[in-house]
Write an enzyme that holds these catalytic residues in place. Structure first.
Site, mmCIF file in Angstrom:
data_model
loop_
_atom_site.group_PDB
_atom_site.id
_atom_site.type_symbol
_atom_site.label_atom_id
_atom_site.label_comp_id
_atom_site.label_asym_id
_atom_site.label_seq_id
_atom_site.Cartn_x
_atom_site.Cartn_y
_atom_site.Cartn_z
ATOM 1 N N GLU A 88 0.698 -1.318 -0.061
ATOM 2 C CA GLU A 88 0.201 0.075 0.028
ATOM 3 C C GLU A 88 1.068 1.256 -0.040
ATOM 4 O O GLU A 88 2.038 1.206 0.365
ATOM 5 C CB GLU A 88 -1.144 -0.093 1.186
ATOM 6 C CG GLU A 88 -1.788 -1.386 0.974
ATOM 7 C CD GLU A 88 -2.806 -1.402 2.457
ATOM 8 O OE1 GLU A 88 -3.759 -2.006 2.272
ATOM 9 O OE2 GLU A 88 -2.446 -0.871 3.351
ATOM 10 N N CYS A 101 3.378 8.254 1.701
ATOM 11 C CA CYS A 101 3.844 7.384 2.752
ATOM 12 C C CYS A 101 4.214 6.247 1.809
ATOM 13 O O CYS A 101 3.258 5.438 1.222
ATOM 14 C CB CYS A 101 2.935 7.040 3.789
ATOM 15 S SG CYS A 101 3.288 5.990 4.899
ATOM 16 N N CYS A 108 6.953 -7.657 6.633
ATOM 17 C CA CYS A 108 8.143 -7.182 7.473
ATOM 18 C C CYS A 108 8.394 -8.370 8.343
ATOM 19 O O CYS A 108 7.487 -9.043 8.792
ATOM 20 C CB CYS A 108 7.583 -6.001 8.145
ATOM 21 S SG CYS A 108 9.157 -5.392 9.307
ATOM 22 N N CYS A 112 6.970 -6.808 15.101
ATOM 23 C CA CYS A 112 6.319 -5.840 16.066
ATOM 24 C C CYS A 112 5.004 -6.423 16.267
ATOM 25 O O CYS A 112 4.142 -6.335 15.263
ATOM 26 C CB CYS A 112 6.659 -4.531 15.814
ATOM 27 S SG CYS A 112 8.204 -4.104 15.388
ATOM 28 N N CYS A 115 1.820 -4.115 14.969
ATOM 29 C CA CYS A 115 1.729 -3.809 13.691
ATOM 30 C C CYS A 115 1.185 -4.669 12.852
ATOM 31 O O CYS A 115 1.590 -5.992 12.808
ATOM 32 C CB CYS A 115 3.248 -3.341 13.379
ATOM 33 S SG CYS A 115 3.368 -3.079 11.382
ATOM 34 N N GLY A 158 6.853 -2.318 5.692
ATOM 35 C CA GLY A 158 8.132 -3.094 5.584
ATOM 36 C C GLY A 158 9.357 -2.063 6.525
ATOM 37 O O GLY A 158 9.064 -1.036 6.969
ATOM 38 N N GLU A 159 10.558 -2.637 6.491
ATOM 39 C CA GLU A 159 11.433 -2.073 7.306
ATOM 40 C C GLU A 159 12.479 -1.506 6.279
ATOM 41 O O GLU A 159 13.491 -2.441 5.758
ATOM 42 C CB GLU A 159 12.118 -2.863 8.269
ATOM 43 C CG GLU A 159 13.529 -2.433 8.915
ATOM 44 C CD GLU A 159 13.326 -1.170 9.511
ATOM 45 O OE1 GLU A 159 12.334 -0.697 10.234
ATOM 46 O OE2 GLU A 159 14.374 -0.239 9.500
ATOM 47 N N SER A 188 12.172 6.063 8.316
ATOM 48 C CA SER A 188 11.839 5.373 9.358
ATOM 49 C C SER A 188 12.331 4.007 9.567
ATOM 50 O O SER A 188 12.212 3.185 8.909
ATOM 51 C CB SER A 188 10.219 5.570 9.649
ATOM 52 O OG SER A 188 9.708 5.230 10.934
ATOM 53 N N SER A 211 11.462 4.282 15.449
ATOM 54 C CA SER A 211 10.065 4.132 15.956
ATOM 55 C C SER A 211 10.596 3.182 17.329
ATOM 56 O O SER A 211 11.118 2.366 17.544
ATOM 57 C CB SER A 211 9.424 2.958 15.237
ATOM 58 O OG SER A 211 9.133 3.319 13.817
ATOM 59 N N LEU A 212 10.561 4.309 18.447
ATOM 60 C CA LEU A 212 10.987 3.950 19.654
ATOM 61 C C LEU A 212 10.055 3.099 20.605
ATOM 62 O O LEU A 212 10.039 2.066 20.981
ATOM 63 C CB LEU A 212 11.309 5.265 20.461
ATOM 64 C CG LEU A 212 12.445 5.103 21.519
ATOM 65 C CD1 LEU A 212 13.744 4.414 20.979
ATOM 66 C CD2 LEU A 212 12.611 6.332 21.998
ATOM 67 N N HIS A 213 8.897 3.756 20.765
ATOM 68 C CA HIS A 213 7.488 3.116 21.493
ATOM 69 C C HIS A 213 7.983 2.966 22.976
ATOM 70 O O HIS A 213 6.869 2.434 23.766
ATOM 71 C CB HIS A 213 7.003 2.091 20.726
ATOM 72 C CG HIS A 213 6.752 2.081 19.133
ATOM 73 N ND1 HIS A 213 5.834 3.429 18.777
ATOM 74 C CD2 HIS A 213 7.370 1.390 18.314
ATOM 75 C CE1 HIS A 213 5.857 2.998 17.599
ATOM 76 N NE2 HIS A 213 6.869 2.127 17.109
ATOM 77 N N ASN A 289 -3.248 2.320 16.827
ATOM 78 C CA ASN A 289 -4.525 2.009 15.804
ATOM 79 C C ASN A 289 -4.723 0.471 16.299
ATOM 80 O O ASN A 289 -3.677 -0.346 15.910
ATOM 81 C CB ASN A 289 -4.430 2.162 14.289
ATOM 82 C CG ASN A 289 -5.407 2.187 13.668
ATOM 83 O OD1 ASN A 289 -6.521 2.340 14.190
ATOM 84 N ND2 ASN A 289 -5.320 1.843 12.347
ATOM 85 N N CYS A 332 -1.011 6.151 8.286
ATOM 86 C CA CYS A 332 0.260 5.884 7.615
ATOM 87 C C CYS A 332 1.150 5.111 8.651
ATOM 88 O O CYS A 332 1.415 5.136 9.827
ATOM 89 C CB CYS A 332 1.186 7.341 7.481
ATOM 90 S SG CYS A 332 2.621 7.017 6.542
#
Ligand code: SAH
Ligand code: SF4
Length: 348
Positions: A88, A101, A108, A112, A115, A158-159, A188, A211-213, A289, A332
């Site tokens: 996408e 985006c 991926c 995670c 995700c 994806g990464e 990212s 992307s820390l989180h 989300n 995104c």
């Protein structure tokens, strides 16, 4: 995999144009990358040549669906690639900019749990042509709305650091040929340290988003499994070195998960990490989300703002990012791999 039209370098396109006058290559390249036109629509090329190019330079992306939300300001494209996998792309029109985006992989491998892409697992890397074409197609769509794409974020599926060479080749195309400034391109990453270091050695000063989180290893190991290989302290060193070499702001992405990473202690730990990179770290807060594989709620918006205020009090810079296109599963970076996609927006 067969080369598609945006996979080819200038030299490779020259071979396709063998036998044509030399200036045709400039016309074709200009048409494809400055005007963002399909070869069939580059009107300064003779008709027969246009038809031949259209035939010999296949596209990489077959449109499956295109969904629109936010009163037309967010458009999600679902594409099928050669081999059948789907990715996408999201186009977001704002008052002052238009952002695309892009996806860098089908699926991926980073796993995670929160995700949708991670839940689906890894299928394959995208090629340069598949990445570039996402931007071209989205730009053509933006043109319908009389808008020009100004920003690109590698925050789709994806990464990017796990597929860095094609991601980088696409970035050079965006910068050198499409004409976007490096400061308007953001890569990212979940925190792949060798990737960050490799990016620091490459010439363009693109923005880095991490992307820390979570700001301690125990929680981050749980949310972002790759943290076991690249723990927070080492990741911060890599970010610091990136800042030193590029003088670009580093942003930390923080998907706010109800009761998990939105507590006072989380704000304190996160602010401490930001101090180390001060004044060049910026936190982006996004309510999580929920996805089928991780149904925990996102933090309520009121609490997201309170967390932002707390971070500011503690001396860290933070912004709340409202989700775009959540009604079409297009926010995104939260692209819903494998879920049914509706052509019409779901009612809110
Ligand atoms: N793999 C890269 C880039 C793609 S993901 C990365 O992880 O950085 C882009 C962003 O969306 C990341 O910050 C990711 O953590 C975030 N994201 C993924 N799933 C999400 C969800 N369900 N809710 C909110 N943000 C999510
Ligand atoms: Fe991969 Fe990023 Fe999703 Fe993690 S958040 S699974 S790294 S796409």
């Amino acid at each position: 995999m067969a080369s598609t039209r945006y996979d080819l370098t200038r030299d490779q396109l020259a071979t396709v144009l063998d036998g044509e006058p030399r200036y045709r290559l400039d016309q074709l390249w200009e048409g494809m990358y400055t005007q963002l036109a399909d070869p069939a629509d580059i009107t300064n090329l003779p008709k027969a040549l246009r038809a031949r190019l259209d035939d010999e330079l296949p596209t990489a992306l077959t449109s499956v669906t295109e969904s629109v939300s936010d009163r037309g300001d967010t458009v999600k494209f679902l594409w099928e690639l050669e081999g059948g996998s789907r990715v996408e792309t999201v186009l977001m029109l704002y008052a002052d900019r238009a952002t695309v985006c892009v996806s860098s992989q089908a699926g991926c491998a980073m796993g995670c749990g929160f995700c949708a892409t991670g839940q689906a697992g890894f299928t394959r890397h995208l090629t340069v042509g598949e990445i570039v074409e996402q931007v071209v197609r989205a730009s053509q769509r933006a043109k319908h709305a009389e808008r020009r794409v100004s920003n690109i974020v590698f925050m789709g599926m994806g990464e990017p650091m796990a597929n860095l060479d094609p991601v980088w080749a696409a970035t050079e195309r965006f910068h050198g040929d499409i004409g976007l400034s490096a400061r308007h391109i953001t890569i990212s990453t979940v925190g792949i340290i060798p990737g960050i270091r490799s990016l620091a050695d490459r010439p363009l000063p693109v923005n880095l988003a991490v992307s820390l989180h979570a700001a301690n290893d125990t929680l981050r190991n749980e949310l972002v499994p790759i943290n076991r290989r690249y723990p927070i302290a080492d990741l911060m060193d890599a970010c610091e070195d990136y800042l030193d070499s590029k003088h670009r702001r580093v942003s930390f992405e923080w998907a706010m998960i109800d009761g998990v990473n939105d507590r006072e202690q989380d704000a304190k730990e996160l602010a401490e990490l930001c101090w180390k990179l001060k004044p060049s770290a910026h936190v982006n807060l996004i309510p999580l989300n929920p996805t089928p594989g991780y149904p925990t709620k996102g933090t309520a918006l009121k609490k997201v703002y309170a967390f932002r205020d707390r971070l500011e009090e503690l001396g860290a810079n933070a912004t709340v990012r409202r989700n775009r296109g959540t009604d079409i599963d297009a926010a995104c970076g939260q692209l819903a791999a494998g879920q049914p996609v509706s052509l019409t927006p779901k009612p809110r």
